[in-house]
Design a protein around this motif. Sequence first.
Motif, PDB file in Angstrom:
ATOM      1  N   GLY A 101       2.553  -1.422  -9.579  1.00 41.96           N
ATOM      2  CA  GLY A 101       1.297  -0.804  -9.982  1.00 41.96           C
ATOM      3  C   GLY A 101       0.452  -0.235  -8.858  1.00 41.96           C
ATOM      4  N   ILE A 102       0.860  -0.409  -7.627  1.00 40.72           N
ATOM      5  CA  ILE A 102       0.031   0.071  -6.520  1.00 40.72           C
ATOM      6  C   ILE A 102      -0.054   1.601  -6.520  1.00 40.72           C
ATOM      7  CG2 ILE A 102      -0.226   0.154  -4.009  1.00 40.72           C
ATOM      8  CD1 ILE A 102      -0.845  -2.585  -5.215  1.00 40.72           C
ATOM      9  N   TYR A 103       1.052   2.286  -6.775  1.00 41.08           N
ATOM     10  CA  TYR A 103       1.086   3.750  -6.732  1.00 41.08           C
ATOM     11  C   TYR A 103       1.058   4.394  -8.125  1.00 41.08           C
ATOM     12  CZ  TYR A 103       2.785   3.061  -1.906  1.00 41.08           C
ATOM     13  OH  TYR A 103       2.923   2.684  -0.592  1.00 41.08           O
ATOM     14  N   PHE A 104       1.067   3.598  -9.162  1.00 36.89           N
ATOM     15  CA  PHE A 104       1.307   4.159 -10.491  1.00 36.89           C
ATOM     16  C   PHE A 104       0.156   5.010 -11.017  1.00 36.89           C
ATOM     17  CE2 PHE A 104       1.378   3.869 -15.162  1.00 36.89           C
ATOM     18  CZ  PHE A 104       2.639   4.403 -15.404  1.00 36.89           C
ATOM     19  N   ALA A 105      -1.083   4.603 -10.780  1.00 36.57           N
ATOM     20  CA  ALA A 105      -2.226   5.300 -11.381  1.00 36.57           C
ATOM     21  C   ALA A 105      -2.225   6.782 -11.036  1.00 36.57           C
ATOM     22  CB  ALA A 105      -3.534   4.645 -10.943  1.00 36.57           C
ATOM     23  N   SER A 106      -1.944   7.113  -9.798  1.00 33.88           N
ATOM     24  CA  SER A 106      -2.013   8.508  -9.363  1.00 33.88           C
ATOM     25  C   SER A 106      -0.857   9.356  -9.879  1.00 33.88           C
ATOM     26  CB  SER A 106      -2.053   8.577  -7.829  1.00 33.88           C
ATOM     27  OG  SER A 106      -0.861   8.037  -7.275  1.00 33.88           O
ATOM     28  N   ARG A 107       0.173   8.697 -10.427  1.00 32.17           N
ATOM     29  CA  ARG A 107       1.360   9.433 -10.864  1.00 32.17           C
ATOM     30  C   ARG A 107       1.662   9.256 -12.343  1.00 32.17           C
ATOM     31  NH1 ARG A 107       5.606   7.919  -6.139  1.00 32.17           N
ATOM     32  NH2 ARG A 107       6.946   9.357  -7.305  1.00 32.17           N
ATOM     33  N   ALA A 108       0.861   8.468 -13.034  1.00 27.48           N
ATOM     34  CA  ALA A 108       1.151   8.129 -14.424  1.00 27.48           C
ATOM     35  C   ALA A 108       1.246   9.362 -15.316  1.00 27.48           C
ATOM     36  CB  ALA A 108       0.085   7.174 -14.958  1.00 27.48           C
ATOM     37  N   GLU A 109       0.328  10.277 -15.182  1.00 22.37           N
ATOM     38  CA  GLU A 109       0.307  11.442 -16.065  1.00 22.37           C
ATOM     39  C   GLU A 109       1.566  12.290 -15.890  1.00 22.37           C
ATOM     40  OE1 GLU A 109      -2.928  14.601 -17.787  1.00 22.37           O
ATOM     41  OE2 GLU A 109      -3.328  13.618 -15.873  1.00 22.37           O
ATOM     42  N   ARG A 130      -6.141 -14.350  -4.630  1.00 24.24           N
ATOM     43  CA  ARG A 130      -4.845 -14.965  -4.925  1.00 24.24           C
ATOM     44  C   ARG A 130      -3.764 -13.897  -5.085  1.00 24.24           C
ATOM     45  NH1 ARG A 130      -4.802 -19.207  -9.689  1.00 24.24           N
ATOM     46  NH2 ARG A 130      -5.993 -20.389  -8.128  1.00 24.24           N
ATOM     47  N   PHE A 131      -4.108 -12.781  -5.703  1.00 28.72           N
ATOM     48  CA  PHE A 131      -3.148 -11.682  -5.835  1.00 28.72           C
ATOM     49  C   PHE A 131      -2.702 -11.207  -4.458  1.00 28.72           C
ATOM     50  CE2 PHE A 131      -2.118  -7.162  -6.041  1.00 28.72           C
ATOM     51  CZ  PHE A 131      -1.154  -7.151  -7.049  1.00 28.72           C
ATOM     52  N   SER A 132      -3.643 -11.084  -3.548  1.00 26.22           N
ATOM     53  CA  SER A 132      -3.322 -10.673  -2.185  1.00 26.22           C
ATOM     54  C   SER A 132      -2.418 -11.687  -1.503  1.00 26.22           C
ATOM     55  CB  SER A 132      -4.607 -10.478  -1.377  1.00 26.22           C
ATOM     56  OG  SER A 132      -4.318 -10.085  -0.046  1.00 26.22           O
ATOM     57  N   LEU A 133      -2.647 -12.969  -1.768  1.00 32.64           N
ATOM     58  CA  LEU A 133      -1.827 -14.025  -1.170  1.00 32.64           C
ATOM     59  C   LEU A 133      -0.395 -13.964  -1.705  1.00 32.64           C
ATOM     60  CD1 LEU A 133      -1.668 -16.661   0.534  1.00 32.64           C
ATOM     61  CD2 LEU A 133      -2.276 -17.896  -1.562  1.00 32.64           C
ATOM     62  N   ILE A 134      -0.234 -13.843  -3.025  1.00 37.51           N
ATOM     63  CA  ILE A 134       1.097 -13.833  -3.629  1.00 37.51           C
ATOM     64  C   ILE A 134       1.886 -12.607  -3.208  1.00 37.51           C
ATOM     65  CG2 ILE A 134       2.341 -13.661  -5.824  1.00 37.51           C
ATOM     66  CD1 ILE A 134       0.109 -15.356  -7.075  1.00 37.51           C
ATOM     67  N   THR A 135       1.214 -11.474  -3.137  1.00 43.29           N
ATOM     68  CA  THR A 135       1.896 -10.217  -2.799  1.00 43.29           C
ATOM     69  C   THR A 135       1.913  -9.931  -1.306  1.00 43.29           C
ATOM     70  OG1 THR A 135      -0.157  -8.965  -3.071  1.00 43.29           O
ATOM     71  CG2 THR A 135       1.274  -9.177  -5.003  1.00 43.29           C
ATOM     72  N   ARG A 136       1.242 -10.796  -0.544  1.00 47.26           N
ATOM     73  CA  ARG A 136       1.093 -10.622   0.902  1.00 47.26           C
ATOM     74  C   ARG A 136       0.429  -9.280   1.236  1.00 47.26           C
ATOM     75  NH1 ARG A 136       6.754 -12.870   1.248  1.00 47.26           N
ATOM     76  NH2 ARG A 136       6.572 -15.057   1.872  1.00 47.26           N
ATOM     77  N   GLY A 137      -0.749  -9.081   0.628  1.00 52.31           N
ATOM     78  CA  GLY A 137      -1.559  -7.935   1.022  1.00 52.31           C
ATOM     79  C   GLY A 137      -1.875  -6.925  -0.059  1.00 52.31           C
ATOM     80  N   GLY A 138      -1.446  -7.151  -1.294  1.00 53.43           N
ATOM     81  CA  GLY A 138      -1.686  -6.182  -2.358  1.00 53.43           C
ATOM     82  C   GLY A 138      -3.138  -6.133  -2.800  1.00 53.43           C
ATOM     83  N   ASP A 139      -3.559  -4.950  -3.277  1.00 52.97           N
ATOM     84  CA  ASP A 139      -4.929  -4.732  -3.746  1.00 52.97           C
ATOM     85  C   ASP A 139      -4.930  -4.726  -5.271  1.00 52.97           C
ATOM     86  OD1 ASP A 139      -7.470  -3.901  -4.363  1.00 52.97           O
ATOM     87  OD2 ASP A 139      -7.409  -2.054  -3.180  1.00 52.97           O
ATOM     88  N   ILE A 140      -5.498  -5.739  -5.876  1.00 55.99           N
ATOM     89  CA  ILE A 140      -5.459  -5.867  -7.331  1.00 55.99           C
ATOM     90  C   ILE A 140      -6.211  -4.737  -8.028  1.00 55.99           C
ATOM     91  CG2 ILE A 140      -7.515  -7.311  -7.547  1.00 55.99           C
ATOM     92  CD1 ILE A 140      -5.997  -8.890  -9.714  1.00 55.99           C
ATOM     93  N   LYS A 141      -7.190  -4.148  -7.377  1.00 57.15           N
ATOM     94  CA  LYS A 141      -7.947  -3.058  -7.995  1.00 57.15           C
ATOM     95  C   LYS A 141      -7.032  -1.884  -8.329  1.00 57.15           C
ATOM     96  CE  LYS A 141     -12.372  -4.146  -5.740  1.00 57.15           C
ATOM     97  NZ  LYS A 141     -13.402  -3.640  -4.791  1.00 57.15           N
ATOM     98  N   ARG A 142      -6.054  -1.636  -7.491  1.00 55.15           N
ATOM     99  CA  ARG A 142      -5.145  -0.526  -7.738  1.00 55.15           C
ATOM    100  C   ARG A 142      -4.228  -0.819  -8.934  1.00 55.15           C
ATOM    101  NH1 ARG A 142      -2.847   1.786  -2.084  1.00 55.15           N
ATOM    102  NH2 ARG A 142      -2.202   3.421  -3.541  1.00 55.15           N
ATOM    103  N   VAL A 143      -3.861  -2.076  -9.098  1.00 54.66           N
ATOM    104  CA  VAL A 143      -3.012  -2.453 -10.233  1.00 54.66           C
ATOM    105  C   VAL A 143      -3.793  -2.350 -11.534  1.00 54.66           C
ATOM    106  CG1 VAL A 143      -1.526  -4.230 -11.197  1.00 54.66           C
ATOM    107  CG2 VAL A 143      -1.717  -3.987  -8.718  1.00 54.66           C
ATOM    108  N   LEU A 144      -5.016  -2.853 -11.534  1.00 55.45           N
ATOM    109  CA  LEU A 144      -5.849  -2.769 -12.735  1.00 55.45           C
ATOM    110  C   LEU A 144      -6.131  -1.315 -13.101  1.00 55.45           C
ATOM    111  CD1 LEU A 144      -8.353  -5.682 -11.983  1.00 55.45           C
ATOM    112  CD2 LEU A 144      -6.337  -5.727 -13.462  1.00 55.45           C
TER     113      LEU A 144
END
Length: 334
Positions: A101-109, A130-144
């Motif tokens: 989900g990190i790159y999906f929003a900008s390419r979904a359409e 916690r999301f950042s810890l599990i993914t080792r650096g991921g930004d949950i805002k981009r996934v949401l």
Amino acid sequence: MPKLLMDRFGRMHDYLRISVTDRCNLRCVYCMPEEGMEFEPDDKLLTFEEITEVVRVLAGLGVRKLRLTGGEPLVRKNLEQLIGMLSRIPGIEDIALTTNGIYFASRAEKLRAVGLTRVNISLDSLRADRFSLITRGGDIKRVLASIEEAYRVGITPIKLNVVLMKGMNDDEIEDFLQMTIDRPIQVRFIEYMPIGHQDEAWKSRYLSLTTVLDRCKEKGWNAVASDAVYGNGPAQNYRIEGALGSFGLIHPISDHFCETCNRLRITADGNVKPCLYWSDEFNVRTYIGDDAAMEDLFFRALDIKPQNHEMAQALLNETQSHTPTLRRMSQIGG
């Protein structure tokens, strides 16, 4: 009558999972180590044209559903081009994507426009730290944001993949279940699987998914079995009475789902894997251009596909009929 991909146990295989890369922009704790991974060079990966040729042959053998995986498939350049090529193959009815989900929003359409029909988004915590810890650096805002964009462009159903880990995110089960009440979404809880790293450490994180149903009872939610969820996956599906969405349980260790397995996998470097867990592989690249030989290759792969993965027995050091894979999940494509 055309030949169909049926194995010796009577399982019809109409579903192909295609890994397009072993690379990922995250380093989730259950998927790969923080460092030290060696990735395939680009010239070792199947080209889009090669993937399309393989799918064309398999469509003639009854394959109707595709899922593109990785690693993270959206790190593969121009993935929209591949989806467009696959969507034009006669017989292919469904093209899904599994993404972090990190790159999906900008390419979904654009992905939707070229033929993507469904998406699974990995989301192992709803808490940013916690999301950042599990993914080792991921930004949950981009996934949401990707979840919201999938809704906006009309990609449905949307499924969220949650790998449940004891002591790490099991206190969020109710939060994920609440999402299914409020929105037409499916949350799929997945047991932690030690794919490619059969050591003792995984046991400290393993949690049986009966815990999810127990939490429903504790909250007073009546969860009933549901068969209304579209898709190809192995989940046992439930819906909380009155909910807009649903949830699924995928438990390969405590209650494996092999009896209904309808899938084959192709790794990014061109190997057919009849079963996720075992090491058996057949390289497909040398057969591209010879349809009859490629068909024979897939039937040979099916001939050795076991009735079940025996993961629980293998992890308990009991008798097993095959050798477990040494590939990490990111190298297989899930």
